[in-house]
Design an enzyme around this catalytic site. Structure first.
Site, mmCIF file in Angstrom:
data_model
loop_
_atom_site.group_PDB
_atom_site.id
_atom_site.type_symbol
_atom_site.label_atom_id
_atom_site.label_comp_id
_atom_site.label_asym_id
_atom_site.label_seq_id
_atom_site.Cartn_x
_atom_site.Cartn_y
_atom_site.Cartn_z
ATOM 1 C CB SER A 1 -1.262 -0.206 1.373
ATOM 2 O OG SER A 1 -2.121 1.040 0.861
ATOM 3 C CG ASP B 1 -6.530 -2.204 -3.721
ATOM 4 O OD1 ASP B 1 -6.669 -1.408 -3.428
ATOM 5 O OD2 ASP B 1 -5.113 -2.705 -4.226
ATOM 6 C CG HIS C 1 -5.851 -1.808 -0.373
ATOM 7 N ND1 HIS C 1 -5.158 -1.284 -1.370
ATOM 8 C CD2 HIS C 1 -5.637 -1.176 0.757
ATOM 9 C CE1 HIS C 1 -4.255 -0.437 -0.698
ATOM 10 N NE2 HIS C 1 -4.226 0.052 0.705
#
Length: 322
Positions: A108, A262, A292
């Site tokens: 991320s 995501d 995600h």
């Protein structure tokens, strides 16, 4: 099976994982920057991932507990990650690490940090070259929040589209900026939209990723006051996807993981294409059922997802192939 050591590098907590068994030869050295939008998350929260990689790859893993925004202002997180990286690179002998096998990784926003650190280190002649970058569902640009993945997964947990903007504001300490204006790209000057359309555009995303629905964005008017308030998200530090070709073409090979469900999926796809267009080798793994933040649940027994195990196994196989 691991020796785990905590230390501080310029006030930044670092946790180092190394196998207990004596090394047969030099080991790989892996830096890991955790996710959490730069505003939450910790070394402890990503303990299971780092342990797994250290054991399965017979590697030394350095997990960096960079200081969090907004208390520790942006772009301090990048300097924390960079300082920890420099410390490790200068002390490879102590950890029996091969200077030709240094891997920089993250998930991320941590993958964003990893991307930027790889770009920064290109100019360092006094340090070993990075062997590879491992980027797990990276967030890499603040230019376009209307890409297909942003539309398709706008309401998919755990990262909603509006949450992305909210976290950007919190990370940059920009409360009071109109969230809707940024969602509608009112913060991007027309000249910049035209300039970067070759790199950031739904037109570049393969058609197979548009079957769940995609509507081209209607033209919106540029608002200079919004741009002025939030222009940091268009800079090369926050948006490393916008780095020039002269930088991209020098980068180490990459392993990129994307997840279907995501909002940031297309950031990974666009960076994959940019690297490949510039002659950089990319190994890509796409999780068809992943979402995600899925790796935050990795190793938690019944709470862990099979897709997370598949992602981790692909990462381990990639690292072991280097």
């Amino acid at each position: 099976k691991l020796l785990i050591k905590d230390l501080k590098v310029d006030e930044v907590p670092v946790r180092i994982y190394q196998p207990k068994w004596p090394p047969a030869g030099k080991r790989r050295g892996i830096l890991y920057f955790h996710g959490g939008a730069g505003t939450f998350g910790s070394i402890r929260a990503f303990e299971r991932i780092c342990r797994y990689i250290a054991k399965k790859c017979n590697s030394v893993v350095v997990s960096v507990g960079y200081r969090l925004a907004p208390e520790h202002p942006y772009p301090g997180q990048y300097f924390d990650c960079l300082n920890a990286t420099l410390y490790f690179m200068r002390n490879l002998e102590e950890y029996h690490v091969d200077p030709g096998l240094i891997i920089i990784s993250g998930d991320s926003c941590g993958a964003n940090f990893a991307t930027v650190i790889c770009q920064i280190l290109l100019n360092r002649r006094d340090l070993p070259k990075v062997r590879a970058q491992v980027l797990l569902y990276p967030g890499l640009q603040g230019l376009d929040f209307h890409l297909p993945s942003y539309q398709q997964n706008a309401s998919v947990p755990i990262l909603f589209r509006k949450l992305v903007i909210y976290f950007c504001f919190r990370y940059l300490k920009k409360e009071g900026v109109a969230l809707e204006d940024v969602l509608q790209s009112c913060h991007v000057p027309e000249s910049m939209k035209r300039r970067y359309k070759k790199w950031v555009s739904a037109d570049i995303i393969p058609d197979r990723f548009k079957v769940r629905g995609y509507t081209p964005q209607k033209p919106t008017s540029f608002k200079p006051e919004v741009h002025e308030a939030i222009k940091e998200i268009l800079g090369a530090t926050f948006s490393p996807l916008l780095a020039e070709d002269s930088i991209i073409c020098q980068l180490p090979e990459a392993c990129i993981v994307t997840c279907e469900f995501d909002v940031l999926r297309d950031d990974g796809l666009l960076y994959k294409k940019r690297l490949e267009d510039n002659g950089v080798q990319v190994t890509w793994y796409h999780s068809e059922s992943g979402f995600h933040g899925i790796l935050a649940f990795f190793g938690y027994g019944i709470f862990s997802f099979p897709a997370a195990q598949e992602i981790m196994d692909n990462i381990v196989n990639y690292i072991n192939s280097l």
